[in-house]
Design a protein around this motif. Structure first.
Motif, PDB file in Angstrom:
ATOM      1  N   PHE A 139       0.846  -1.223  -0.029  1.00  0.00           N
ATOM      2  CA  PHE A 139      -0.008  -0.017  -0.002  1.00  0.00           C
ATOM      3  C   PHE A 139       0.882   1.165  -0.095  1.00  0.00           C
ATOM      4  O   PHE A 139       2.176   1.315   0.431  1.00  0.00           O
ATOM      5  CB  PHE A 139      -0.871  -0.061   1.243  1.00  0.00           C
ATOM      6  CG  PHE A 139      -2.128  -1.098   1.457  1.00  0.00           C
ATOM      7  CD1 PHE A 139      -3.165  -0.880   0.467  1.00  0.00           C
ATOM      8  CD2 PHE A 139      -1.791  -1.959   2.335  1.00  0.00           C
ATOM      9  CE1 PHE A 139      -4.133  -1.801   0.400  1.00  0.00           C
ATOM     10  CE2 PHE A 139      -2.687  -2.938   2.316  1.00  0.00           C
ATOM     11  CZ  PHE A 139      -3.831  -3.028   1.331  1.00  0.00           C
ATOM     12  N   VAL A 181      -7.637   4.415   4.062  1.00  0.00           N
ATOM     13  CA  VAL A 181      -8.292   2.947   3.988  1.00  0.00           C
ATOM     14  C   VAL A 181      -9.238   3.093   2.925  1.00  0.00           C
ATOM     15  O   VAL A 181      -9.421   2.046   2.088  1.00  0.00           O
ATOM     16  CB  VAL A 181      -8.774   2.752   5.398  1.00  0.00           C
ATOM     17  CG1 VAL A 181      -9.661   1.493   5.294  1.00  0.00           C
ATOM     18  CG2 VAL A 181      -7.743   2.782   6.442  1.00  0.00           C
ATOM     19  N   MET A 233      -3.018   4.626   5.370  1.00  0.00           N
ATOM     20  CA  MET A 233      -2.485   3.280   5.518  1.00  0.00           C
ATOM     21  C   MET A 233      -1.077   3.228   6.239  1.00  0.00           C
ATOM     22  O   MET A 233      -0.812   2.422   6.918  1.00  0.00           O
ATOM     23  CB  MET A 233      -2.351   2.805   4.106  1.00  0.00           C
ATOM     24  CG  MET A 233      -3.725   2.486   3.465  1.00  0.00           C
ATOM     25  SD  MET A 233      -4.751   1.299   4.198  1.00  0.00           S
ATOM     26  CE  MET A 233      -3.781  -0.314   4.192  1.00  0.00           C
ATOM     27  N   GLN A 258      -3.963  -4.450  11.019  1.00  0.00           N
ATOM     28  CA  GLN A 258      -4.849  -3.594  10.371  1.00  0.00           C
ATOM     29  C   GLN A 258      -4.706  -3.633   8.871  1.00  0.00           C
ATOM     30  O   GLN A 258      -5.735  -3.459   8.165  1.00  0.00           O
ATOM     31  CB  GLN A 258      -4.794  -2.237  10.952  1.00  0.00           C
ATOM     32  CG  GLN A 258      -5.283  -2.108  12.451  1.00  0.00           C
ATOM     33  CD  GLN A 258      -4.835  -0.727  13.009  1.00  0.00           C
ATOM     34  OE1 GLN A 258      -3.713  -0.285  12.667  1.00  0.00           O
ATOM     35  NE2 GLN A 258      -5.852  -0.139  13.992  1.00  0.00           N
ATOM     36  N   ARG A 259      -3.555  -3.405   8.316  1.00  0.00           N
ATOM     37  CA  ARG A 259      -3.432  -3.368   6.847  1.00  0.00           C
ATOM     38  C   ARG A 259      -3.927  -4.643   6.190  1.00  0.00           C
ATOM     39  O   ARG A 259      -4.274  -4.672   5.276  1.00  0.00           O
ATOM     40  CB  ARG A 259      -2.034  -3.008   6.563  1.00  0.00           C
ATOM     41  CG  ARG A 259      -1.447  -1.565   6.927  1.00  0.00           C
ATOM     42  CD  ARG A 259      -0.017  -1.312   6.235  1.00  0.00           C
ATOM     43  NE  ARG A 259       1.058  -2.113   6.988  1.00  0.00           N
ATOM     44  CZ  ARG A 259       1.702  -1.750   7.805  1.00  0.00           C
ATOM     45  NH1 ARG A 259       1.630  -0.616   8.547  1.00  0.00           N
ATOM     46  NH2 ARG A 259       2.659  -2.779   8.183  1.00  0.00           N
ATOM     47  N   LYS A 260      -3.414  -5.913   6.941  1.00  0.00           N
ATOM     48  CA  LYS A 260      -3.901  -6.831   6.330  1.00  0.00           C
ATOM     49  C   LYS A 260      -5.533  -7.141   6.172  1.00  0.00           C
ATOM     50  O   LYS A 260      -6.085  -7.573   5.386  1.00  0.00           O
ATOM     51  CB  LYS A 260      -3.275  -8.208   7.124  1.00  0.00           C
ATOM     52  CG  LYS A 260      -3.535  -9.618   6.495  1.00  0.00           C
ATOM     53  CD  LYS A 260      -2.641  -9.625   5.358  1.00  0.00           C
ATOM     54  CE  LYS A 260      -2.494 -11.268   5.290  1.00  0.00           C
ATOM     55  NZ  LYS A 260      -1.392 -11.620   4.213  1.00  0.00           N
TER      56      LYS A 260
END
Length: 195
Positions: free
Chosen positions: A88, A94, A168, A175-177
């Motif tokens: 990202f 998000v 991001m 959280q990114r996953k």
């Protein structure tokens, strides 16, 4: 040791893997792998580190090409791929990450969600923003994309993603996953590959 494949099946045939092989240098990572998948299949690829699981999944997803054999999808089958470490841009929100796609409906929905965020941030003031939200809502209605928006909100809620304006780069790895998983699920692919 080569990866093992665990399959349970019932459904329409969507994928054929025919004699696929991949080498790194002179050493074969795997060779002559053949299998078929139906729409109701749930498959697990099991193996020790370095046995080629990720490479195999990348081949199936089309992110890499086999050295031998072929991967053939039924006509019209869509694929979603969630890599082990999704990439990202740190400044991306998000919302932008979840709706990042070349699909026209997804781009339309992203524009609508952005306009709604701007309208909310302005306290509901501004005729230009109201007109933009209204115009995008009409276009969403005409394209049939409201189902995508409803699905996106459901997916985001179930994954515990509430702050769609967060950058991001400020999120934890977990959280990114979850954002990457939301992106994959929102697209509603026929085949979802999770690495």
């Amino acid at each position: 040791p080569h990866p093992a494949f665990i399959i349970s099946s019932e459904g329409m045939h969507i994928l054929s893997i025919e004699g696929v092989g991949k080498n790194y240098g002179l050493k074969p990572l795997f060779e002559n792998v053949s299998l078929g998948l139906d729409s109701a299949d749930r498959v697990g690829v099991v193996g020790v580190n370095g046995s080629g699981k990720t490479t195999f999944l990348r081949l199936v997803a089309g992110a890499e090409r086999p050295d031998a054999g072929r991967v053939v999808f039924a006509e019209g089958v869509s694929i979603g791929y969630l890599p082990q470490t999704p990439a990202f841009a740190p400044e991306e929100t998000v919302l932008e990450a979840v709706f990042a796609a070349s699909d026209a409906k997804t781009k339309l929905l992203l524009g609508y969600e952005r306009a709604c965020q701007e309208l909310s941030a302005s306290g509901g003031a501004g005729q230009r923003l109201l007109d933009r939200v209204s115009e995008l809502a009409h276009r969403l209605e005409a394209s049939g994309a409201w189902e995508l928006e409803t699905n996106a909100r459901t997916v985001l809620g179930r994954l515990g993603i509430t702050d769609t304006a967060a950058r991001m780069g400020t999120l934890s790895g977990g959280q990114r996953k979850r954002v990457a998983l939301a992106h994959a699920l929102v697209e509603r692919p026929d085949l979802l590959i999770l690495d």
